[in-house]
Scaffold this motif. Structure first.
Motif, PDB file in Angstrom:
ATOM      1  N   SER A  51     -12.834   1.764 -32.898  1.00  0.00           N
ATOM      2  CA  SER A  51     -11.674   1.102 -32.296  1.00  0.00           C
ATOM      3  C   SER A  51     -10.533   2.087 -32.092  1.00  0.00           C
ATOM      4  CB  SER A  51     -11.220  -0.069 -33.168  1.00  0.00           C
ATOM      5  OG  SER A  51     -12.209  -1.070 -33.238  1.00  0.00           O
ATOM      6  N   HIS A  52     -10.321   2.971 -33.077  1.00  0.00           N
ATOM      7  CA  HIS A  52      -9.313   4.013 -32.910  1.00  0.00           C
ATOM      8  C   HIS A  52      -9.652   4.882 -31.700  1.00  0.00           C
ATOM      9  CE1 HIS A  52      -6.700   3.901 -36.556  1.00  0.00           C
ATOM     10  NE2 HIS A  52      -7.729   3.246 -37.074  1.00  0.00           N
ATOM     11  N   ASP A  53     -10.924   5.268 -31.585  1.00  0.00           N
ATOM     12  CA  ASP A  53     -11.335   6.147 -30.499  1.00  0.00           C
ATOM     13  C   ASP A  53     -11.144   5.474 -29.145  1.00  0.00           C
ATOM     14  OD1 ASP A  53     -12.883   8.838 -30.044  1.00  0.00           O
ATOM     15  OD2 ASP A  53     -13.806   7.375 -28.688  1.00  0.00           O
ATOM     16  N   PHE A  54     -11.522   4.201 -29.046  1.00  0.00           N
ATOM     17  CA  PHE A  54     -11.356   3.482 -27.786  1.00  0.00           C
ATOM     18  C   PHE A  54      -9.882   3.379 -27.418  1.00  0.00           C
ATOM     19  CE2 PHE A  54     -10.374  -0.531 -25.642  1.00  0.00           C
ATOM     20  CZ  PHE A  54     -11.078  -0.359 -24.456  1.00  0.00           C
ATOM     21  N   ALA A  55      -9.047   3.007 -28.381  1.00  0.00           N
ATOM     22  CA  ALA A  55      -7.618   2.836 -28.107  1.00  0.00           C
ATOM     23  C   ALA A  55      -6.996   4.133 -27.599  1.00  0.00           C
ATOM     24  CB  ALA A  55      -6.906   2.360 -29.367  1.00  0.00           C
ATOM     25  N   VAL A  56      -7.266   5.232 -28.298  1.00  0.00           N
ATOM     26  CA  VAL A  56      -6.674   6.509 -27.897  1.00  0.00           C
ATOM     27  C   VAL A  56      -7.215   6.944 -26.543  1.00  0.00           C
ATOM     28  CG1 VAL A  56      -6.483   8.952 -28.482  1.00  0.00           C
ATOM     29  CG2 VAL A  56      -6.201   7.219 -30.264  1.00  0.00           C
ATOM     30  N   ALA A  57      -8.530   6.797 -26.327  1.00  0.00           N
ATOM     31  CA  ALA A  57      -9.126   7.191 -25.049  1.00  0.00           C
ATOM     32  C   ALA A  57      -8.498   6.442 -23.889  1.00  0.00           C
ATOM     33  CB  ALA A  57     -10.638   6.961 -25.078  1.00  0.00           C
ATOM     34  N   GLN A  58      -8.091   5.193 -24.127  1.00  0.00           N
ATOM     35  CA  GLN A  58      -7.471   4.379 -23.087  1.00  0.00           C
ATOM     36  C   GLN A  58      -5.967   4.619 -22.983  1.00  0.00           C
ATOM     37  OE1 GLN A  58      -8.870   2.016 -20.912  1.00  0.00           O
ATOM     38  NE2 GLN A  58     -10.816   2.930 -21.530  1.00  0.00           N
ATOM     39  N   GLY A  59      -5.428   5.482 -23.832  1.00  0.00           N
ATOM     40  CA  GLY A  59      -3.990   5.724 -23.812  1.00  0.00           C
ATOM     41  C   GLY A  59      -3.185   4.579 -24.385  1.00  0.00           C
ATOM     42  N   CYS A  60      -3.798   3.791 -25.277  1.00  0.00           N
ATOM     43  CA  CYS A  60      -3.106   2.655 -25.896  1.00  0.00           C
ATOM     44  C   CYS A  60      -2.511   3.074 -27.235  1.00  0.00           C
ATOM     45  CB  CYS A  60      -4.073   1.498 -26.123  1.00  0.00           C
ATOM     46  SG  CYS A  60      -4.744   0.778 -24.614  1.00  0.00           S
ATOM     47  N   ASN A  61      -1.361   2.521 -27.570  1.00  0.00           N
ATOM     48  CA  ASN A  61      -0.809   2.706 -28.900  1.00  0.00           C
ATOM     49  C   ASN A  61      -1.676   1.954 -29.910  1.00  0.00           C
ATOM     50  OD1 ASN A  61       1.450   4.170 -27.887  1.00  0.00           O
ATOM     51  ND2 ASN A  61       2.408   2.243 -27.318  1.00  0.00           N
ATOM     52  N   VAL A  62      -1.592   2.357 -31.167  1.00  0.00           N
ATOM     53  CA  VAL A  62      -2.469   1.813 -32.206  1.00  0.00           C
ATOM     54  C   VAL A  62      -1.643   1.183 -33.320  1.00  0.00           C
ATOM     55  CG1 VAL A  62      -4.232   2.350 -33.940  1.00  0.00           C
ATOM     56  CG2 VAL A  62      -4.301   3.471 -31.692  1.00  0.00           C
ATOM     57  N   MET A  63      -2.015  -0.038 -33.701  1.00  0.00           N
ATOM     58  CA  MET A  63      -1.433  -0.690 -34.865  1.00  0.00           C
ATOM     59  C   MET A  63      -2.495  -0.804 -35.945  1.00  0.00           C
ATOM     60  SD  MET A  63       0.021  -4.561 -35.453  1.00  0.00           S
ATOM     61  CE  MET A  63      -1.628  -5.169 -35.802  1.00  0.00           C
ATOM     62  N   VAL A  64      -2.153  -0.393 -37.167  1.00  0.00           N
ATOM     63  CA  VAL A  64      -3.077  -0.513 -38.289  1.00  0.00           C
ATOM     64  C   VAL A  64      -2.481  -1.438 -39.335  1.00  0.00           C
ATOM     65  CG1 VAL A  64      -4.107   1.753 -37.896  1.00  0.00           C
ATOM     66  CG2 VAL A  64      -2.150   1.549 -39.438  1.00  0.00           C
ATOM     67  N   THR A  65      -3.357  -2.137 -40.054  1.00  0.00           N
ATOM     68  CA  THR A  65      -2.927  -3.109 -41.051  1.00  0.00           C
ATOM     69  C   THR A  65      -3.687  -2.857 -42.350  1.00  0.00           C
ATOM     70  OG1 THR A  65      -2.623  -4.716 -39.270  1.00  0.00           O
ATOM     71  CG2 THR A  65      -2.569  -5.560 -41.520  1.00  0.00           C
ATOM     72  N   PRO A  66      -3.021  -2.354 -43.396  1.00  0.00           N
ATOM     73  CA  PRO A  66      -3.714  -2.082 -44.660  1.00  0.00           C
ATOM     74  C   PRO A  66      -4.066  -3.347 -45.442  1.00  0.00           C
ATOM     75  CG  PRO A  66      -1.657  -0.828 -44.451  1.00  0.00           C
ATOM     76  CD  PRO A  66      -1.643  -1.883 -43.399  1.00  0.00           C
ATOM     77  N   ALA A  86      -7.564  13.918 -31.888  1.00  0.00           N
ATOM     78  CA  ALA A  86      -8.169  15.241 -31.733  1.00  0.00           C
ATOM     79  C   ALA A  86      -9.364  15.210 -30.786  1.00  0.00           C
ATOM     80  CB  ALA A  86      -8.595  15.766 -33.102  1.00  0.00           C
ATOM     81  N   ASN A  87     -10.068  14.079 -30.756  1.00  0.00           N
ATOM     82  CA  ASN A  87     -11.242  13.954 -29.888  1.00  0.00           C
ATOM     83  C   ASN A  87     -10.870  13.720 -28.429  1.00  0.00           C
ATOM     84  OD1 ASN A  87     -13.019  14.330 -31.990  1.00  0.00           O
ATOM     85  ND2 ASN A  87     -13.314  12.145 -32.382  1.00  0.00           N
ATOM     86  N   HIS A  88      -9.584  13.463 -28.148  1.00  0.00           N
ATOM     87  CA  HIS A  88      -9.164  13.193 -26.768  1.00  0.00           C
ATOM     88  C   HIS A  88      -7.913  14.011 -26.436  1.00  0.00           C
ATOM     89  CE1 HIS A  88     -12.067   9.967 -26.125  1.00  0.00           C
ATOM     90  NE2 HIS A  88     -11.810   9.593 -27.365  1.00  0.00           N
ATOM     91  N   PRO A  89      -8.054  15.333 -26.377  1.00  0.00           N
ATOM     92  CA  PRO A  89      -6.890  16.175 -26.074  1.00  0.00           C
ATOM     93  C   PRO A  89      -6.349  15.952 -24.675  1.00  0.00           C
ATOM     94  CG  PRO A  89      -8.919  17.461 -26.002  1.00  0.00           C
ATOM     95  CD  PRO A  89      -9.287  16.121 -26.557  1.00  0.00           C
ATOM     96  N   GLU A  90      -7.137  15.300 -23.815  1.00  0.00           N
ATOM     97  CA  GLU A  90      -6.684  15.043 -22.449  1.00  0.00           C
ATOM     98  C   GLU A  90      -5.692  13.886 -22.372  1.00  0.00           C
ATOM     99  OE1 GLU A  90      -9.942  12.075 -23.146  1.00  0.00           O
ATOM    100  OE2 GLU A  90      -9.510  14.137 -23.755  1.00  0.00           O
ATOM    101  N   VAL A  91      -5.524  13.149 -23.481  1.00  0.00           N
ATOM    102  CA  VAL A  91      -4.647  11.970 -23.509  1.00  0.00           C
ATOM    103  C   VAL A  91      -3.391  12.301 -24.313  1.00  0.00           C
ATOM    104  CG1 VAL A  91      -4.457   9.552 -24.191  1.00  0.00           C
ATOM    105  CG2 VAL A  91      -6.650  10.443 -23.368  1.00  0.00           C
ATOM    106  N   PRO A  92      -2.193  12.047 -23.789  1.00  0.00           N
ATOM    107  CA  PRO A  92      -0.979  12.234 -24.595  1.00  0.00           C
ATOM    108  C   PRO A  92      -1.052  11.387 -25.859  1.00  0.00           C
ATOM    109  CG  PRO A  92      -0.416  11.903 -22.285  1.00  0.00           C
ATOM    110  CD  PRO A  92      -1.881  11.618 -22.401  1.00  0.00           C
ATOM    111  N   ARG A  93      -0.588  11.922 -26.975  1.00  0.00           N
ATOM    112  CA  ARG A  93      -0.691  11.206 -28.243  1.00  0.00           C
ATOM    113  C   ARG A  93       0.013   9.854 -28.176  1.00  0.00           C
ATOM    114  NH1 ARG A  93       2.162   9.832 -32.613  1.00  0.00           N
ATOM    115  NH2 ARG A  93       1.289  10.001 -34.724  1.00  0.00           N
ATOM    116  N   PRO A  94      -0.719   8.753 -28.457  1.00  0.00           N
ATOM    117  CA  PRO A  94      -0.066   7.444 -28.500  1.00  0.00           C
ATOM    118  C   PRO A  94       0.756   7.301 -29.785  1.00  0.00           C
ATOM    119  CG  PRO A  94      -2.471   7.267 -28.191  1.00  0.00           C
ATOM    120  CD  PRO A  94      -2.168   8.656 -28.636  1.00  0.00           C
TER     121      PRO A  94
END
Length: 217
Positions: A51-66, A86-94
């Motif tokens: 889910s983290h990988d998909f979100a970052v690849a799509q350029g989406c911000n990420v919310m995590v809940t502990p 790190a796996n998606h250097p082509e995407v600006p950091r969300p």
């Protein structure tokens, strides 16, 4: 979600028909169109690495809940986020947001944490009752599952929730949020739904606004 994120973005652009594996709909669009270009920011709640990988690849911000876990879980979720980045250097950091049950109490009340911890315990037991789907709600509500059901789950005890949830005096909350900031968390979400009364929630939120937020301005 993996179908709908690109579909929603296409709908924001104009006429779009979708014929996916899970979702299908005819030519549609969104009205009015969003002002932000190319699209408004999107947030995805993520826990597992995929889910983290998909979100970052799509350029989406990420919310995590502990949830009921301690800050070691925040560190682990941040690690998953960093790996995806790190796996998606082509995407600006969300941006990365942490959502936690939060209650701020006066330093003049050393036992001020207890009502909040007990309320969050009740919140999780109520969620368990809904998730179990074994009783019919009455007027839209279900009573919480009995405490006996959680006797072997120490993470749900009030004393444990006092340590893991964001419960504390303004100074204690600022200290923990500073650690999140140093870890690289960009935003914090105040989870106010905890089964406490409106008045108790309001008093907590006022303390957060007046005595916690200024420390980060």
């Amino acid at each position: 979600m993996r179908e709908l994120v690109p579909a929603v973005r296409a709908l924001w652009q104009g006429d779009y028909a979708h014929d996916g594996e899970i979702w299908q709909f005819p030519t549609s669009t969104s009205v009015p169109k969003p002002i932000q270009r190319p699209t408004p920011p999107m947030w995805i709640a993520a826990r597992d690495p995929a889910s983290h990988d998909f979100a970052v690849a799509q350029g989406c911000n990420v919310m995590v809940t502990p949830l009921m876990k301690g800050d070691e879980e925040v560190v682990d979720l941040k690690r998953k986020f960093d790996t995806a980045v790190a796996n998606h250097p082509e995407v600006p950091r969300p941006d990365l947001m942490v959502l936690r049950h939060t209650h701020v109490h006066s330093p003049d009340d050393p036992e001020g944490w207890r009502p909040a911890a007990e309320a969050i315990n009740r919140y999780y037991r109520t969620f368990d009752a809904w998730f179990g789907n074994k009783a019919a709600p009455v007027n839209g509500f279900l009573p919480p599952s009995p405490e006996s059901k959680f006797e072997d789950r120490p993470e749900f005890r009030p004393e444990s929730l006092h340590r893991t949830a964001m419960i504390g005096t303004p100074a204690e909350v600022v200290e923990r949020l500073r650690a999140y900031e140093e870890l690289g968390v960009d935003e914090y979400s105040f989870w106010i739904d905890n089964s406490m009364s409106h008045e108790e929630k309001r008093a907590s939120l006022e303390l957060f606004i007046k005595e916690v937020v200024p420390a980060f301005q």
